[in-house]
Design an enzyme around this catalytic site. Sequence first.
Site, PDB file in Angstrom:
ATOM      1  N   LYS A   1       0.828  -1.207   0.000  1.00 54.80           N
ATOM      2  CA  LYS A   1       0.000   0.000   0.000  1.00 54.80           C
ATOM      3  C   LYS A   1       0.863   1.259   0.000  1.00 54.80           C
ATOM      4  O   LYS A   1       0.624   2.196  -0.768  1.00 54.80           O
ATOM      5  CB  LYS A   1      -0.913  -0.023   1.227  1.00 54.80           C
ATOM      6  CG  LYS A   1      -1.782   1.219   1.403  1.00 54.80           C
ATOM      7  CD  LYS A   1      -1.342   2.064   2.591  1.00 54.80           C
ATOM      8  CE  LYS A   1      -2.281   3.238   2.819  1.00 54.80           C
ATOM      9  NZ  LYS A   1      -1.720   4.210   3.772  1.00 54.80           N
ATOM     10  N   ASN A   2       1.899   1.287   0.847  1.00 54.07           N
ATOM     11  CA  ASN A   2       2.702   2.507   0.980  1.00 54.07           C
ATOM     12  C   ASN A   2       3.581   2.764  -0.238  1.00 54.07           C
ATOM     13  O   ASN A   2       4.047   3.888  -0.434  1.00 54.07           O
ATOM     14  CB  ASN A   2       3.552   2.453   2.257  1.00 54.07           C
ATOM     15  CG  ASN A   2       2.709   2.646   3.502  1.00 54.07           C
ATOM     16  OD1 ASN A   2       1.615   3.202   3.449  1.00 54.07           O
ATOM     17  ND2 ASN A   2       3.207   2.186   4.638  1.00 54.07           N
TER      18      ASN A   2
ATOM     19  N   CYS B   1      -5.244   9.660   7.916  1.00 55.66           N
ATOM     20  CA  CYS B   1      -5.452   9.366   9.339  1.00 55.66           C
ATOM     21  C   CYS B   1      -4.791  10.438  10.197  1.00 55.66           C
ATOM     22  O   CYS B   1      -3.683  10.884   9.894  1.00 55.66           O
ATOM     23  CB  CYS B   1      -4.826   8.015   9.706  1.00 55.66           C
ATOM     24  SG  CYS B   1      -5.567   6.584   8.907  1.00 55.66           S
TER      25      CYS B   1
ATOM     26  N   ARG C   1       1.858  15.770  11.750  1.00 59.42           N
ATOM     27  CA  ARG C   1       2.514  15.135  10.600  1.00 59.42           C
ATOM     28  C   ARG C   1       2.878  16.230   9.607  1.00 59.42           C
ATOM     29  O   ARG C   1       2.304  16.332   8.525  1.00 59.42           O
ATOM     30  CB  ARG C   1       1.584  14.103   9.958  1.00 59.42           C
ATOM     31  CG  ARG C   1       1.143  13.012  10.906  1.00 59.42           C
ATOM     32  CD  ARG C   1       0.088  12.118  10.302  1.00 59.42           C
ATOM     33  NE  ARG C   1       0.651  11.155   9.385  1.00 59.42           N
ATOM     34  CZ  ARG C   1      -0.089  10.250   8.719  1.00 59.42           C
ATOM     35  NH1 ARG C   1      -1.397  10.222   8.872  1.00 59.42           N
ATOM     36  NH2 ARG C   1       0.477   9.406   7.891  1.00 59.42           N
TER      37      ARG C   1
ATOM     38  N   ASP D   1       3.776   1.398  11.923  1.00 62.50           N
ATOM     39  CA  ASP D   1       2.499   0.854  11.459  1.00 62.50           C
ATOM     40  C   ASP D   1       2.180  -0.506  12.074  1.00 62.50           C
ATOM     41  O   ASP D   1       1.040  -0.962  11.993  1.00 62.50           O
ATOM     42  CB  ASP D   1       2.511   0.707   9.933  1.00 62.50           C
ATOM     43  CG  ASP D   1       2.347   2.040   9.216  1.00 62.50           C
ATOM     44  OD1 ASP D   1       2.128   3.062   9.883  1.00 62.50           O
ATOM     45  OD2 ASP D   1       2.444   2.055   7.969  1.00 62.50           O
TER      46      ASP D   1
ATOM     47  N   ARG E   1      -8.997   1.277   3.550  1.00 57.15           N
ATOM     48  CA  ARG E   1      -7.991   2.137   2.921  1.00 57.15           C
ATOM     49  C   ARG E   1      -6.667   1.410   2.736  1.00 57.15           C
ATOM     50  O   ARG E   1      -5.900   1.747   1.833  1.00 57.15           O
ATOM     51  CB  ARG E   1      -7.734   3.392   3.773  1.00 57.15           C
ATOM     52  CG  ARG E   1      -8.735   4.507   3.628  1.00 57.15           C
ATOM     53  CD  ARG E   1      -8.239   5.762   4.341  1.00 57.15           C
ATOM     54  NE  ARG E   1      -6.840   5.976   4.039  1.00 57.15           N
ATOM     55  CZ  ARG E   1      -5.867   6.056   4.946  1.00 57.15           C
ATOM     56  NH1 ARG E   1      -6.140   5.947   6.228  1.00 57.15           N
ATOM     57  NH2 ARG E   1      -4.614   6.232   4.581  1.00 57.15           N
TER      58      ARG E   1
END
Length: 422
Positions: A24-25, A118, A123, A307, A399
């Site tokens: 995903k990343n 999120c 961030r 994560d 997601r």
Amino acid sequence: MSEKVIAIEGGYKLNGTVRISGAKNATVALIPAAVLADEPVDIYGVPEISDVEALATLLRELDCDVKIEGEDIRIDPSHMKEIPLVSEAVNKLRASYYFMGVLLGKYKKVKIRMPGGCYLGPRPIDLHLKGFKALGATIEYVDDCYIIEAEELIGNSIYLDFASVGATINIMFAAVKAKGKTIIENAAKEPEIIDVANLLVKMGAKIRGVGTDTITIEGVEELHGTFHEIIPDRIEAGTFLIIAAAAGEKVIIQNIIPQHLEALISKLKEMGVKMEVVGDSIIVYGSEEPLQNIKVKTQIYPGLATDLQQPLTTLMTQAEGISQVQETIYIERFKHCEQLNKMGAHIEVGEAKSTIFGATPLHGARVMATDLRCGAALVVAGLIAKGKTEITNIYHIDRGYDNIDHKLITLGAHVTRYEIDD
């Protein structure tokens, strides 16, 4: 108003094989990267997650042709237009900030809304902006939009105060077509960055040193079309390792790059989890022996991924004695602890750390996925809890996890989706 939930009937032992999807990343950076080309780019192994749909929406706003067929996506930017990205779609995912780098690199100008995603505490994107400025861009913030532009982008040496994945990738995007040489020092080393750089190199970019803390980029004038297969998702793989450790009898997890998970594997073995690495698979064996408490500290790669600390916390509730988590990346990443406590866990949260008192039996409850990896932590909890767990806010889970319900069901979990009244 009704809301969809994932419901899990706990207590069933898991057996069988699960295949890990594309990362995903990496995906959320590879898709924007494709528009730097002047020809179609094919990307294979794309996970079926809602972030991909959100990115496709943004690409279509830019007049790119996008075709998604299963795990394959074709992006054709040959008719692309320079259009401000100010729609609601930008707010749906944090990775929309990658369009800052690609559009600045391609057009020398970008106007984009503040990205979403999120909430995990502060961030900031100041390192991204610092990099763009070093390449010669000016930056304004007007009406919740960034306006970043340059008459010309010129290579420079850029030192990152923190080895940020997002900033490293975004500066690469802006630099691949800049004039001259760009050097990124204290660059992040995550596997997803290497994957993105590999795509850019296939497109004709000149990049060296990826995977080390110094990346060198020689600007080129044009990038062409190509094809690329995404690496496996180390966070999904880690989540399923934790799921197998918590609820498995014999679970085979396929399509893994074990080196990407060395920090987690080490901690699971320290807890007493029995596992075996066989090529690109890991076999996890259940055990009646009690799990041992551990202390973990999240760190940039190759340390333990932030994560994974949330789902790992759920496993720690089943370990004998006192376990601890120290969070060094996102200091407010502890919202899952309150939800786990609703299920019978005993977790105390301090400043950037949590203390887990175990082992505690968990019971079903209605809980909320406050963010993506909190959702993963609650899925792990639901599988080992007595009774039924209902997880709300499941759009967060969708997601980042491809077909998680189906994958769990094939292993023997009792998972359903339905709607409840708010």
